[in-house]
Design a protein around this motif. Structure first.
Motif, short mmCIF file in Angstrom:
data_model
loop_
_atom_site.label_atom_id
_atom_site.label_comp_id
_atom_site.label_asym_id
_atom_site.label_seq_id
_atom_site.Cartn_x
_atom_site.Cartn_y
_atom_site.Cartn_z
N UNK A 3 0.83 -1.19 0.00
CA UNK A 3 0.00 0.00 0.00
C UNK A 3 0.87 1.24 0.00
N UNK A 4 1.88 1.26 0.86
CA UNK A 4 2.75 2.42 0.99
C UNK A 4 3.52 2.71 -0.29
N UNK A 34 -10.83 -5.77 2.52
CA UNK A 34 -10.25 -4.56 1.90
C UNK A 34 -10.34 -4.55 0.39
N UNK A 35 -11.08 -5.48 -0.19
CA UNK A 35 -11.11 -5.57 -1.66
C UNK A 35 -11.60 -4.28 -2.31
N UNK A 36 -12.64 -3.66 -1.77
CA UNK A 36 -13.15 -2.42 -2.35
C UNK A 36 -12.19 -1.26 -2.17
N UNK A 37 -11.48 -1.26 -1.06
CA UNK A 37 -10.49 -0.22 -0.79
C UNK A 37 -9.41 -0.24 -1.88
N UNK A 38 -8.83 -1.41 -2.11
CA UNK A 38 -7.79 -1.51 -3.13
C UNK A 38 -8.35 -1.27 -4.53
N UNK A 39 -9.52 -1.82 -4.82
CA UNK A 39 -10.12 -1.58 -6.15
C UNK A 39 -10.37 -0.10 -6.37
N UNK A 40 -10.80 0.60 -5.32
CA UNK A 40 -11.01 2.04 -5.44
C UNK A 40 -9.73 2.78 -5.77
N UNK A 76 -11.34 7.62 6.52
CA UNK A 76 -9.96 7.16 6.65
C UNK A 76 -9.97 5.64 6.76
N UNK A 77 -9.04 5.00 6.07
CA UNK A 77 -8.94 3.55 6.14
C UNK A 77 -7.48 3.14 6.03
N UNK A 83 -11.03 10.92 2.37
CA UNK A 83 -12.03 11.96 2.08
C UNK A 83 -11.49 13.04 1.15
N UNK A 84 -10.28 13.59 1.38
CA UNK A 84 -9.78 14.61 0.44
C UNK A 84 -9.58 14.06 -0.98
N UNK A 85 -9.15 12.82 -1.08
CA UNK A 85 -8.97 12.18 -2.39
C UNK A 85 -10.31 12.10 -3.11
#
Length: 112
Positions: A3-4, A34-40, A76-77, A83-85
Motif C-alpha cells: 500500500x505504501x 479490503x477488496x473495495x479499498x484496493x479496487x477504489x 480514513x482507512x 475523504x480529500x482524495x
C-alpha cells in the motif's frame, strides 16, 4: 509491493506504477474485507492515467467507479485519508462532465 509503495508512486504522478503496486497488494486477498479499498485506489489511479491521455470515457468511468468503491471506507482507512482524495476526484469529475466539447486542462491531480 505494498500500500505504501503504491501511495509513493501515486503521489509522484506514476499512476500506472501505483495501479500495479496496489493490484499486487490486492490480488492475494481479492475477496477479503479490503477488496473495495484496493479496487477504489486502483480505479482512481487508472482514471488519473486516462485524464493525462485525454481519454474522456476512461477518465469518467474509472474515477466514478473508484470513488464508488472508496466511499464505504471514508473518511480514513488503513491510515490513509480518503475523504480529500474522493472530494477532489468528485470535483474533477464534475469539471470533465461539464465540458463535453472541450477538455478541462490543468485539473489538480489527487494525492494521498
Amino acid at each position: 509491493m505494498s500500500l505504501e509503495r503504491g501511495i509513493e508512486l501515486f503521489n509522484r504522478g506514476l499512476y500506472w506504477e501505483a495501479h500495479e503496486a496496489w493490484e499486487e497488494a490486492w490480488t492475494p486477498d481479492r475477496h477479503g474485507p479490503d477488496r473495495g479499498f484496493y479496487k477504489g485506489l486502483i480505479h482512481v489511479a487508472a482514471g488519473c492515467l486516462h485524464y493525462g491521455r485525454r481519454n474522456r470515457r476512461g477518465t469518467i468511468n474509472k474515477w466514478r467507479s473508484g470513488t464508488d468503491y472508496l466511499r464505504p471506507y471514508l473518511p480514513r482507512h488503513r491510515g490513509v485519508e480518503l475523504q480529500p482524495l474522493v472530494d477532489l476526484v468528485d470535483a474533477n469529475l464534475q469539471k470533465v462532465l461539464a465540458t463535453p466539447d472541450g477538455w478541462p486542462e490543468g485539473l489538480p491531480m489527487p494525492h494521498l
